[in-house]
Design a protein around this motif. Structure first.
Motif, PDB file in Angstrom:
ATOM      1  N   THR A   1       0.826  -1.211   0.000  1.00 45.05           N
ATOM      2  CA  THR A   1       0.000   0.000   0.000  1.00 45.05           C
ATOM      3  C   THR A   1       0.864   1.267   0.000  1.00 45.05           C
ATOM      4  N   ASN A   2       0.250   2.357  -0.452  1.00 43.26           N
ATOM      5  CA  ASN A   2       0.835   3.691  -0.406  1.00 43.26           C
ATOM      6  C   ASN A   2      -0.091   4.602   0.391  1.00 43.26           C
ATOM      7  N   THR A   3       0.434   5.721   0.863  1.00 42.34           N
ATOM      8  CA  THR A   3      -0.402   6.765   1.464  1.00 42.34           C
ATOM      9  C   THR A   3      -0.825   7.723   0.358  1.00 42.34           C
ATOM     10  N   VAL A   4      -2.131   7.950   0.235  1.00 41.64           N
ATOM     11  CA  VAL A   4      -2.657   8.834  -0.796  1.00 41.64           C
ATOM     12  C   VAL A   4      -3.592   9.848  -0.165  1.00 41.64           C
ATOM     13  N   ALA A   5      -3.760  10.981  -0.830  1.00 41.23           N
ATOM     14  CA  ALA A   5      -4.676  12.014  -0.353  1.00 41.23           C
ATOM     15  C   ALA A   5      -6.109  11.566  -0.578  1.00 41.23           C
ATOM     16  N   CYS A   6      -6.968  11.805   0.440  1.00 41.84           N
ATOM     17  CA  CYS A   6      -8.382  11.446   0.316  1.00 41.84           C
ATOM     18  C   CYS A   6      -9.058  12.360  -0.702  1.00 41.84           C
ATOM     19  N   SER A   7      -9.933  11.787  -1.525  1.00 46.16           N
ATOM     20  CA  SER A   7     -10.614  12.565  -2.546  1.00 46.16           C
ATOM     21  C   SER A   7     -11.997  11.981  -2.783  1.00 46.16           C
ATOM     22  N   GLN A   8     -12.802  12.695  -3.566  1.00 45.24           N
ATOM     23  CA  GLN A   8     -14.112  12.173  -3.922  1.00 45.24           C
ATOM     24  C   GLN A   8     -13.992  10.890  -4.730  1.00 45.24           C
ATOM     25  N   LEU A   9     -12.887  10.730  -5.458  1.00 44.58           N
ATOM     26  CA  LEU A   9     -12.682   9.501  -6.213  1.00 44.58           C
ATOM     27  C   LEU A   9     -12.448   8.311  -5.287  1.00 44.58           C
ATOM     28  N   TYR A  10     -11.591   8.519  -4.294  1.00 43.48           N
ATOM     29  CA  TYR A  10     -11.271   7.480  -3.324  1.00 43.48           C
ATOM     30  C   TYR A  10     -11.412   8.092  -1.927  1.00 43.48           C
ATOM     31  N   PRO A  11     -12.662   8.200  -1.425  1.00 45.31           N
ATOM     32  CA  PRO A  11     -12.905   8.952  -0.185  1.00 45.31           C
ATOM     33  C   PRO A  11     -12.457   8.204   1.063  1.00 45.31           C
ATOM     34  N   CYS A  12     -12.062   8.987   2.076  1.00 49.64           N
ATOM     35  CA  CYS A  12     -11.831   8.452   3.411  1.00 49.64           C
ATOM     36  C   CYS A  12     -13.162   8.466   4.167  1.00 49.64           C
ATOM     37  N   LYS A  13     -13.327   7.539   5.069  1.00 45.22           N
ATOM     38  CA  LYS A  13     -14.560   7.454   5.843  1.00 45.22           C
ATOM     39  C   LYS A  13     -14.753   8.711   6.693  1.00 45.22           C
ATOM     40  N   GLY A  14     -15.917   9.362   6.542  1.00 42.16           N
ATOM     41  CA  GLY A  14     -16.253  10.531   7.347  1.00 42.16           C
ATOM     42  C   GLY A  14     -15.598  11.820   6.925  1.00 42.16           C
ATOM     43  N   ALA A  15     -14.876  11.808   5.803  1.00 40.70           N
ATOM     44  CA  ALA A  15     -14.165  13.015   5.377  1.00 40.70           C
ATOM     45  C   ALA A  15     -15.104  13.973   4.655  1.00 40.70           C
ATOM     46  N   THR A  16     -14.813  15.271   4.738  1.00 36.35           N
ATOM     47  CA  THR A  16     -15.505  16.283   3.942  1.00 36.35           C
ATOM     48  C   THR A  16     -14.507  16.838   2.926  1.00 36.35           C
ATOM     49  N   TYR A  17     -15.039  17.283   1.791  1.00 41.19           N
ATOM     50  CA  TYR A  17     -14.167  17.625   0.684  1.00 41.19           C
ATOM     51  C   TYR A  17     -14.415  19.038   0.184  1.00 41.19           C
TER      52      TYR A  17
ATOM     53  N   SER B   1      -9.996  16.373   0.425  1.00 45.12           N
ATOM     54  CA  SER B   1      -9.904  16.706   1.837  1.00 45.12           C
ATOM     55  C   SER B   1      -8.509  17.270   2.081  1.00 45.12           C
ATOM     56  N   SER B   2      -8.429  18.398   2.777  1.00 40.15           N
ATOM     57  CA  SER B   2      -7.126  19.038   2.974  1.00 40.15           C
ATOM     58  C   SER B   2      -6.344  18.427   4.121  1.00 40.15           C
ATOM     59  N   THR B   3      -6.956  17.534   4.880  1.00 42.89           N
ATOM     60  CA  THR B   3      -6.280  17.046   6.088  1.00 42.89           C
ATOM     61  C   THR B   3      -6.094  15.538   6.115  1.00 42.89           C
ATOM     62  N   GLN B   4      -6.925  14.778   5.453  1.00 41.80           N
ATOM     63  CA  GLN B   4      -6.907  13.330   5.648  1.00 41.80           C
ATOM     64  C   GLN B   4      -6.157  12.593   4.538  1.00 41.80           C
ATOM     65  N   THR B   5      -5.554  11.513   4.933  1.00 45.21           N
ATOM     66  CA  THR B   5      -4.916  10.599   3.987  1.00 45.21           C
ATOM     67  C   THR B   5      -5.328   9.183   4.344  1.00 45.21           C
ATOM     68  N   GLN B   6      -5.088   8.259   3.443  1.00 46.30           N
ATOM     69  CA  GLN B   6      -5.436   6.865   3.706  1.00 46.30           C
ATOM     70  C   GLN B   6      -4.457   5.951   2.986  1.00 46.30           C
ATOM     71  N   GLY B   7      -4.421   4.706   3.438  1.00 48.80           N
ATOM     72  CA  GLY B   7      -3.615   3.698   2.754  1.00 48.80           C
ATOM     73  C   GLY B   7      -4.402   3.116   1.592  1.00 48.80           C
ATOM     74  N   MET B   8      -3.749   2.934   0.478  1.00 48.23           N
ATOM     75  CA  MET B   8      -4.399   2.348  -0.694  1.00 48.23           C
ATOM     76  C   MET B   8      -3.411   1.420  -1.361  1.00 48.23           C
ATOM     77  N   LEU B   9      -3.935   0.357  -1.987  1.00 44.86           N
ATOM     78  CA  LEU B   9      -3.058  -0.554  -2.705  1.00 44.86           C
ATOM     79  C   LEU B   9      -2.195   0.210  -3.698  1.00 44.86           C
ATOM     80  N   GLN B  10      -0.930  -0.131  -3.726  1.00 47.43           N
ATOM     81  CA  GLN B  10      -0.015   0.538  -4.637  1.00 47.43           C
ATOM     82  C   GLN B  10      -0.485   0.416  -6.078  1.00 47.43           C
TER      83      GLN B  10
END
Length: 579
Positions: free
Chosen positions: A321-337, A344-353
């Motif tokens: 996995t990589n750390t990626v910025a949360c977005s409407q394409l790949y949203p983080c749970k509970g994030a606002t955009y 989202s200007s603050t959240q990141t998440q792990g995603m398959l490389q």
């Protein structure tokens, strides 16, 4: 002394003299024959047993003599004591090489059941070392080392760097190029015999511009994806074969990295009719990692099935996995955009490389006619959920081959490929996401955001509202071939390719990380391509081949010469020199 005695004495002296003279003549004739035999080497094509004496001693001497031996010939000298090279009940070989690039109709993922024997490659290098300790050890253990160098050039109506693209393999106009230097080390399993299980392996290394078309994400891929080197290195094939003759007509199990099983064309230069490649081939899948079984049900039918990690990606990407910025394409749970850019200007998440790297199914079924003149094959490759990934193509296709007579034959292919959830380049928010080269606050916007080159393209979806869509391409290519003689062939290649959303060729589109969407504009559409190419393949010997050609391309959108024109003509040619 009587006259009678004198007469007999004279006769005796004359007989001795004649005998001595005859003996002297015979000795001279024998000596002259020995000199002649030494000065005129034997012909291994007439007497195979004298091949070693013909080649002589010393590596360079033997190598040079082997090239001389085969010059102007269409095959290597045949060993009359060689074991059978083909199962008796299998259809006969489809072609001869030269002048064709193959003897069996193309059928990837197996060594050729019923038609493969050890040490079958005609290699000048192996003949040059055959009288050494190392060479003899390799021959005794059925290991061969061989390869080739391939270089070419083109003259084009284009004049910008990369201007021939999306035509592949000679994408830079008006330049000479080192396409590939290739080395094989392999052991071929004996699939003709039925007495014992056998095994084999292949390691294939390539250096040159063509590494761009073999790169798998995770194997030396930084050369292309991070630095865009013109020339690079790749290990295109690295696999192990295990052959079991007692299952039906033979079962081969392949494990490792291997060339994807579909297609008429291949990355390795000698396996193609022409120097250039079709667009159809240039934008489908290249290699797989996994396990593949090939079963010869009988002399006519063959089936294949296997599990891979997807297409053009490595097995470890299934859990890396990589750390990626949360977005409407790949949203983080509970994030606002942010409504302006969808991030989202603050959240990141792990995603398959590589989200496309997952257990995938590959399968094929092939039929060969009894006379070997016709073959049909249906293939599916890399099937999984279809999530947009590095090259996660859901490939469905069909190939057909037919020989009309000793001069004419045809090879044709049709396919459909697609990916799901491909980001929409026509959506302003998606465009804004890539305004910083795919990065947001130093964090990749998607798993491929860290790559400046050759990352997966976006799709020009049908509206500006959708964030993603299904991107699809259809390809159709045919080779119509006329064999003039055993050293010359002519090929005509008509092609139709429809890149519906422009995701494969980047038509009206831009690759992830290119940073061209900074103004947030919504642009892009797909394209339809037509290609007509004519080529001549001339072999000086089984080891040296040249392939001049001319190709004309048209597109429904201005994509050639970096988006300046809808048409291009490319004259090109290459040489392949084997060792």
């Amino acid at each position: 002394m009587s006259n009678k005695w004198r007469s007999n004495a004279v006769k005796g002296v004359m007989a001795v003299a004649i005998t001595a003279a005859a003996f002297g003549v015979a000795q001279n004739a024998s000596a002259q024959a020995q000199v002649t035999a030494k000065s005129v080497p034997c012909d291994p094509y007439a007497k195979y047993d004298c091949l070693d004496s013909y080649l002589g001693d010393g590596f360079w001497n033997r190598l040079t003599n082997y090239y001389k031996l085969e010059m102007g010939k269409d095959a290597a000298p045949a060993d009359p004591n060689a074991p059978p090279s083909r199962s008796e009940d299998f259809p006969p070989a489809a072609m001869t090489t030269p002048p064709m690039p193959f003897t069996e109709w193309p059928n990837g993922g197996n060594p050729g059941i019923g038609v493969t024997v050890p040490n079958m490659v005609d290699s000048p290098f192996m003949n040059a070392i055959a009288n050494t300790t190392v060479g003899q050890w390799m021959i005794d253990n059925h290991i061969q080392a061989y390869g080739w160098a391939n270089a070419g050039f083109n003259f084009s109506t284009n004049n910008t760097h990369g201007g021939n693209a999306p035509a592949a393999y000679d994408y830079n106009p008006n330049v000479p190029v080192l396409n590939q230097i290739v080395e094989y080390v392999e052991r071929l399993p004996d699939t003709v015999q039925k007495e014992h299980n056998d095994w084999g392996f292949r390691l294939n290394l390539i250096y040159g511009e063509d590494y761009r078309y073999t790169t798998s994400y995770g194997i030396f891929s930084g050369q292309l994806m991070n630095k865009n080197f013109q020339y690079g290195f790749d290990a295109v094939m690295a696999y192990f074969d295990y052959f079991i003759p007692s299952v039906a007509q033979g079962l081969n199990i392949r494990v490792g990295r291997y060339i994807a099983i579909p297609d008429i064309e291949a990355q390795l230069a000698p396996n193609n009719y022409m120097y250039s490649h079709s667009i159809t081939y240039g934008y489908d899948n290249y290699t797989n990692e996994g396990i593949l079984g090939t079963l010869a049900v009988d002399k006519n039918w063959q089936v294949q099935a296997g599990v891979t990690a997807g297409t053009d990606t490595t097995v470890q990407h299934m859990w890396t996995t990589n750390t990626v910025a949360c977005s409407q394409l790949y949203p983080c749970k509970g994030a606002t955009y942010n409504q302006n850019n969808g991030f989202s200007s603050t959240q990141t998440q792990g995603m398959l490389q590589d989200p496309g790297a997952k257990p995938s199914f590959t399968g094929a079924i092939r039929w060969n006619s009894d006379d070997g003149k016709t073959s049909a094959q249906a293939v599916v490759n890399g099937l999984n959920s279809g999530q947009w990934g590095y090259n996660n193509l859901q490939w469905h296709g069909f190939t057909l081959y037919h020989t009309f007579d000793e001069h004419w034959h045809i090879s044709t292919e049709f396919y459909n490929e697609f990916q799901k959830n491909v980001p929409n380049s026509n959506n302003p928010n998606v465009a804004a996401m890539y305004g910083q080269g795919g990065m947001v606050n130093g964090v990749p916007a998607l798993p491929f955001g860290q790559f400046a080159y050759n990352a997966p393209n976006l799709a020009a979806c049908g509206n500006t509202v959708a964030l993603t869509c299904r991107a699809m391409a259809n390809g159709s290519v045919t080779y119509i071939n006329y064999q003039i003689d055993p050293l010359n062939n002519l090929s005509f290649r008509p092609e139709f390719y429809w890149d519906a959303q422009g995701q494969r060729t980047g038509a009206g589109n831009a690759p992830l990380g290119a940073g061209v969407y900074g103004n947030g504009s919504a642009v892009g559409s797909g394209a339809i391509y037509r290609n007509y190419a004519f080529g001549w393949q001339h072999w000086f010997s089984p080891q040296i081949e040249v392939r001049p050609e001319v190709a004309w391309y048209s597109a429904s959108a201005p994509v050639f010469n970096n988006g300046q024109t809808r048409y291009q003509t490319v004259w090109s040619g290459d040489i392949i020199w084997h060792w």
